[in-house]
Design a protein around this motif. Structure first.
Motif, PDB file in Angstrom:
ATOM      1  N   ALA A 308      21.669  90.536  64.310  1.00 32.24           N
ATOM      2  CA  ALA A 308      21.808  91.604  65.302  1.00 32.24           C
ATOM      3  C   ALA A 308      22.912  91.276  66.302  1.00 32.24           C
ATOM      4  CB  ALA A 308      20.486  91.832  66.025  1.00 32.24           C
ATOM      5  N   ALA A 309      22.971  90.021  66.755  1.00 32.67           N
ATOM      6  CA  ALA A 309      24.017  89.611  67.698  1.00 32.67           C
ATOM      7  C   ALA A 309      25.397  89.664  67.030  1.00 32.67           C
ATOM      8  CB  ALA A 309      23.738  88.205  68.220  1.00 32.67           C
ATOM      9  N   LEU A 310      25.485  89.212  65.794  1.00 38.06           N
ATOM     10  CA  LEU A 310      26.764  89.244  65.078  1.00 38.06           C
ATOM     11  C   LEU A 310      27.242  90.677  64.877  1.00 38.06           C
ATOM     12  CD1 LEU A 310      26.121  86.475  62.391  1.00 38.06           C
ATOM     13  CD2 LEU A 310      27.684  86.346  64.343  1.00 38.06           C
ATOM     14  N   ASP A 311      26.310  91.583  64.628  1.00 36.91           N
ATOM     15  CA  ASP A 311      26.677  92.995  64.459  1.00 36.91           C
ATOM     16  C   ASP A 311      27.301  93.547  65.733  1.00 36.91           C
ATOM     17  OD1 ASP A 311      26.648  95.628  63.157  1.00 36.91           O
ATOM     18  OD2 ASP A 311      25.020  96.092  64.549  1.00 36.91           O
ATOM     19  N   VAL A 312      26.724  93.201  66.885  1.00 41.33           N
ATOM     20  CA  VAL A 312      27.286  93.651  68.169  1.00 41.33           C
ATOM     21  C   VAL A 312      28.677  93.061  68.379  1.00 41.33           C
ATOM     22  CG1 VAL A 312      27.028  93.538  70.681  1.00 41.33           C
ATOM     23  CG2 VAL A 312      25.042  94.011  69.240  1.00 41.33           C
ATOM     24  N   ILE A 313      28.844  91.780  68.056  1.00 43.24           N
ATOM     25  CA  ILE A 313      30.146  91.129  68.239  1.00 43.24           C
ATOM     26  C   ILE A 313      31.208  91.796  67.378  1.00 43.24           C
ATOM     27  CG2 ILE A 313      31.419  88.975  67.884  1.00 43.24           C
ATOM     28  CD1 ILE A 313      28.807  87.491  68.626  1.00 43.24           C
ATOM     29  N   VAL A 314      30.892  92.042  66.117  1.00 40.71           N
ATOM     30  CA  VAL A 314      31.863  92.671  65.210  1.00 40.71           C
ATOM     31  C   VAL A 314      32.232  94.066  65.709  1.00 40.71           C
ATOM     32  CG1 VAL A 314      32.161  93.613  62.891  1.00 40.71           C
ATOM     33  CG2 VAL A 314      31.186  91.332  63.192  1.00 40.71           C
ATOM     34  N   ARG A 315      31.222  94.869  66.072  1.00 39.68           N
ATOM     35  CA  ARG A 315      31.507  96.229  66.539  1.00 39.68           C
ATOM     36  C   ARG A 315      32.264  96.221  67.867  1.00 39.68           C
ATOM     37  NH1 ARG A 315      27.104  99.415  67.655  1.00 39.68           N
ATOM     38  NH2 ARG A 315      25.574  97.730  67.623  1.00 39.68           N
ATOM     39  N   GLY A 316      31.957  95.250  68.727  1.00 41.42           N
ATOM     40  CA  GLY A 316      32.650  95.165  70.008  1.00 41.42           C
ATOM     41  C   GLY A 316      34.123  94.828  69.846  1.00 41.42           C
ATOM     42  N   VAL A 317      34.420  93.868  68.962  1.00 43.95           N
ATOM     43  CA  VAL A 317      35.827  93.511  68.706  1.00 43.95           C
ATOM     44  C   VAL A 317      36.563  94.703  68.107  1.00 43.95           C
ATOM     45  CG1 VAL A 317      37.336  92.042  67.319  1.00 43.95           C
ATOM     46  CG2 VAL A 317      35.357  91.045  68.461  1.00 43.95           C
ATOM     47  N   GLU A 318      35.961  95.347  67.121  1.00 44.43           N
ATOM     48  CA  GLU A 318      36.609  96.486  66.466  1.00 44.43           C
ATOM     49  C   GLU A 318      36.838  97.647  67.432  1.00 44.43           C
ATOM     50  OE1 GLU A 318      34.876  95.819  61.920  1.00 44.43           O
ATOM     51  OE2 GLU A 318      33.846  97.176  63.302  1.00 44.43           O
ATOM     52  N   ALA A 319      35.946  97.793  68.427  1.00 43.23           N
ATOM     53  CA  ALA A 319      36.087  98.877  69.406  1.00 43.23           C
ATOM     54  C   ALA A 319      37.096  98.540  70.496  1.00 43.23           C
ATOM     55  CB  ALA A 319      34.728  99.193  70.040  1.00 43.23           C
ATOM     56  N   GLY A 320      37.634  97.316  70.484  1.00 49.50           N
ATOM     57  CA  GLY A 320      38.624  96.933  71.489  1.00 49.50           C
ATOM     58  C   GLY A 320      38.034  96.653  72.854  1.00 49.50           C
ATOM     59  N   VAL A 321      36.815  96.116  72.892  1.00 47.66           N
ATOM     60  CA  VAL A 321      36.134  95.830  74.162  1.00 47.66           C
ATOM     61  C   VAL A 321      36.415  94.374  74.537  1.00 47.66           C
ATOM     62  CG1 VAL A 321      33.922  95.766  75.368  1.00 47.66           C
ATOM     63  CG2 VAL A 321      34.352  97.519  73.627  1.00 47.66           C
ATOM     64  N   PHE A 322      37.335  94.174  75.507  1.00 47.16           N
ATOM     65  CA  PHE A 322      37.738  92.823  75.895  1.00 47.16           C
ATOM     66  C   PHE A 322      37.776  92.649  77.415  1.00 47.16           C
ATOM     67  CE2 PHE A 322      39.754  93.607  71.750  1.00 47.16           C
ATOM     68  CZ  PHE A 322      39.210  92.550  71.024  1.00 47.16           C
ATOM     69  N   PRO A 323      36.677  92.952  78.111  1.00 48.51           N
ATOM     70  CA  PRO A 323      36.685  92.763  79.564  1.00 48.51           C
ATOM     71  C   PRO A 323      36.544  91.291  79.942  1.00 48.51           C
ATOM     72  CG  PRO A 323      34.512  93.401  78.861  1.00 48.51           C
ATOM     73  CD  PRO A 323      35.376  93.439  77.624  1.00 48.51           C
ATOM     74  N   PRO A 324      37.120  90.882  81.061  1.00 48.40           N
ATOM     75  CA  PRO A 324      36.808  89.539  81.577  1.00 48.40           C
ATOM     76  C   PRO A 324      35.337  89.496  81.988  1.00 48.40           C
ATOM     77  CG  PRO A 324      38.759  90.468  82.636  1.00 48.40           C
ATOM     78  CD  PRO A 324      38.104  91.584  81.893  1.00 48.40           C
ATOM     79  N   HIS A 325      34.673  88.379  81.726  1.00 47.24           N
ATOM     80  CA  HIS A 325      33.268  88.243  82.097  1.00 47.24           C
ATOM     81  C   HIS A 325      33.073  86.924  82.850  1.00 47.24           C
ATOM     82  CE1 HIS A 325      28.799  87.613  80.943  1.00 47.24           C
ATOM     83  NE2 HIS A 325      28.888  88.312  82.056  1.00 47.24           N
ATOM     84  N   PRO A 326      33.499  86.893  84.111  1.00 45.83           N
ATOM     85  CA  PRO A 326      33.339  85.659  84.894  1.00 45.83           C
ATOM     86  C   PRO A 326      31.891  85.455  85.289  1.00 45.83           C
ATOM     87  CG  PRO A 326      34.179  87.413  86.278  1.00 45.83           C
ATOM     88  CD  PRO A 326      34.115  87.974  84.888  1.00 45.83           C
ATOM     89  N   PRO A 327      31.492  84.212  85.538  1.00 44.78           N
ATOM     90  CA  PRO A 327      30.109  83.952  85.951  1.00 44.78           C
ATOM     91  C   PRO A 327      29.847  84.469  87.357  1.00 44.78           C
ATOM     92  CG  PRO A 327      31.409  81.951  86.096  1.00 44.78           C
ATOM     93  CD  PRO A 327      32.285  82.977  85.447  1.00 44.78           C
ATOM     94  N   ALA A 328      28.580  84.639  87.685  1.00 47.61           N
ATOM     95  CA  ALA A 328      28.225  85.114  89.027  1.00 47.61           C
ATOM     96  C   ALA A 328      28.660  84.118  90.086  1.00 47.61           C
ATOM     97  CB  ALA A 328      26.724  85.362  89.105  1.00 47.61           C
ATOM     98  N   ARG A 329      28.615  82.827  89.748  1.00 50.24           N
ATOM     99  CA  ARG A 329      29.102  81.796  90.667  1.00 50.24           C
ATOM    100  C   ARG A 329      30.604  81.652  90.440  1.00 50.24           C
ATOM    101  NH1 ARG A 329      27.189  75.443  90.595  1.00 50.24           N
ATOM    102  NH2 ARG A 329      28.505  74.723  92.315  1.00 50.24           N
ATOM    103  N   SER A 330      31.394  82.007  91.423  1.00 50.68           N
ATOM    104  CA  SER A 330      32.833  82.179  91.208  1.00 50.68           C
ATOM    105  C   SER A 330      33.664  80.918  91.385  1.00 50.68           C
ATOM    106  CB  SER A 330      33.377  83.249  92.159  1.00 50.68           C
ATOM    107  OG  SER A 330      33.241  82.830  93.500  1.00 50.68           O
ATOM    108  N   THR A 331      33.130  79.880  92.012  1.00 51.94           N
ATOM    109  CA  THR A 331      33.921  78.664  92.225  1.00 51.94           C
ATOM    110  C   THR A 331      33.194  77.468  91.643  1.00 51.94           C
ATOM    111  OG1 THR A 331      32.917  78.396  94.410  1.00 51.94           O
ATOM    112  CG2 THR A 331      35.045  79.519  94.306  1.00 51.94           C
TER     113      THR A 331
END
Length: 383
Positions: A308-331
């Motif tokens: 299920a996780a791999l399916d989301v990853i494949v569909r996300g890459v194919e859809a061009g979803v590449f946002p930065p995802h920084p952690p909540a703790r920024s430093t």
């Protein structure tokens, strides 16, 4: 001066006829907005290579789950951060991990090259000669890494070298205890699959849409128990804290920990039995990781969660979803993601950008995997 005059003008930046200024204003406005735009990593509609088009690796897929922007920069654009060994005071965690992996691999390969009667039997502890051999091998690799100039300054390296060799010796002691408790015997080291070099074939994972994901990699170690259970081990040399949530219930931690289930399937290939029982684990082989082991049996439920996780990853890459995802703790005292924090000054502003844009429908696929919304607490009925 040009920007100041434009801001003072009644029309503002929107009235400028300078293309460069107009484009800069468009970027700033887009990133300050709530929409997921092309300036934030929305590449929808572009011909993005699919992970199903070629053989991939668990680490590559994990990078998209951890931070899609890093996957875009490092894996698709191949813009890796530049390392300057001459600026390093101490051996880096990456080089330390490589050195320990190299030493343990060389040691186990030497052991497995012995005649069958001279190899350790199931549950048999390592001997004093084995400990001495690993220390010798570790010393050789320490010398090689020092000659390459990747161990930092001598004043720190003298200390770090002692620590590394002590960790290797303690690893062997802990391994004796573990193998005695479970009745294990070493079976393979640095076992490659999917490289087309005459070794094991690639692991093929069917996806819900009928396609298949082909994965390759290298397993640090494979042991076999007397009852036939295959034990797959992946060495880690850092802290065990990022793996605290790993369990049979949550085996891939939002797609960021994919090695164990994939390596487990490769372990079945090594055993020549597609239904062989497999236990896969990360083993933290340093005092920093407290020599902990984190893993689980490879069950049908674990594989279903992984798929299920791999399916989301494949569909996300194919859809061009590449946002930065920084952690909540920024430093932090180290740079966790060079794509998000190239100057090492933190990601506070980028985190605010993530919070503004996470509700865009184009981001839903990734948000649900990586950082789903917490359910609202149900208020208790009045008495």
């Amino acid at each position: 001066h040009r920007l100041r005059s434009l801001l003072a003008d009644a029309g503002g930046l929107a009235a400028t006829d300078d293309p460069a200024t107009a484009q800069g204003a468009e970027v700033i406005a887009a990133r300050r907005g709530t929409a997921f735009t092309r300036f934030d990593g929305n590449l929808g509609g572009l011909p993005i290579p699919s992970p199903t088009d070629h053989t991939t690796s668990p680490t590559r897929l994990e990078r998209w789950a951890s931070c899609p922007h890093r996957h875009l920069v490092e894996d698709l654009l191949r813009a890796a951060p530049v390392e300057n060994p001459e600026d390093t005071l101490e051996i880096t965690p990456l080089e330390k991990g490589s050195l320990i992996h190299d030493a343990l691999e060389a040691f186990l390969l030497r052991v497995l090259a012995r005649p069958a009667a001279a190899r350790p039997r199931a549950g048999q502890p390592w001997t004093a000669e084995d400990h001495a051999l690993l220390q010798e091998i570790g010393g050789v690799f320490c010398d090689q890494y020092e000659a390459k100039g990747v161990v930092g300054r001598p004043i720190f390296w003298r200390r770090d070298r002692r620590t590394l060799l002590a960790d290797l010796d303690e690893t062997l002691t802990r391994d004796s205890q573990h193998r005695q408790a479970l009745g294990l015997a070493p079976m393979a080291a640095e076992l490659g699959f999917g490289f087309g070099d005459g070794g094991l074939p690639e692991v093929t994972i069917p996806l819900p849409d009928g396609r298949a994901l082909r994965v390759r990699g290298r397993i640090d170690r494979v042991d076999r128990a007397a009852d036939g259970t295959v034990h797959v081990v992946d060495y880690k040399t850092g802290s065990a804290k990022p793996f605290a949530g790993l369990s049979e219930v949550d085996p891939v931690v939002g797609g960021t920990k994919l090695q164990l289930p994939v390596y487990g399937l490769a372990g079945r290939l090594a055993a020549g039995d597609p239904t062989a029982p497999v236990h896969a684990e990360y083993w933290f082989t340093t005092a920093k990781g407290e020599f902990q082991r984190r893993g689980y049996p490879i069950t049908d439920e674990v594989l279903a969660t992984t798929t299920a996780a791999l399916d989301v990853i494949v569909r996300g890459v194919e859809a061009g979803v590449f946002p930065p995802h920084p952690p909540a703790r920024s430093t932090r005292y180290y740079v966790d993601c060079h794509a998000c924090d190239p100057d090492g000054l933190g990601t506070a502003e980028l985190r605010k950008q993530w919070e503004r844009k996470r509700h865009d429908p184009a981001m839903a696929l990734y948000v649900d995997l990586a950082e789903p919304e917490e359910p609202e607490p149900v208020a208790a009925a009045p008495a």
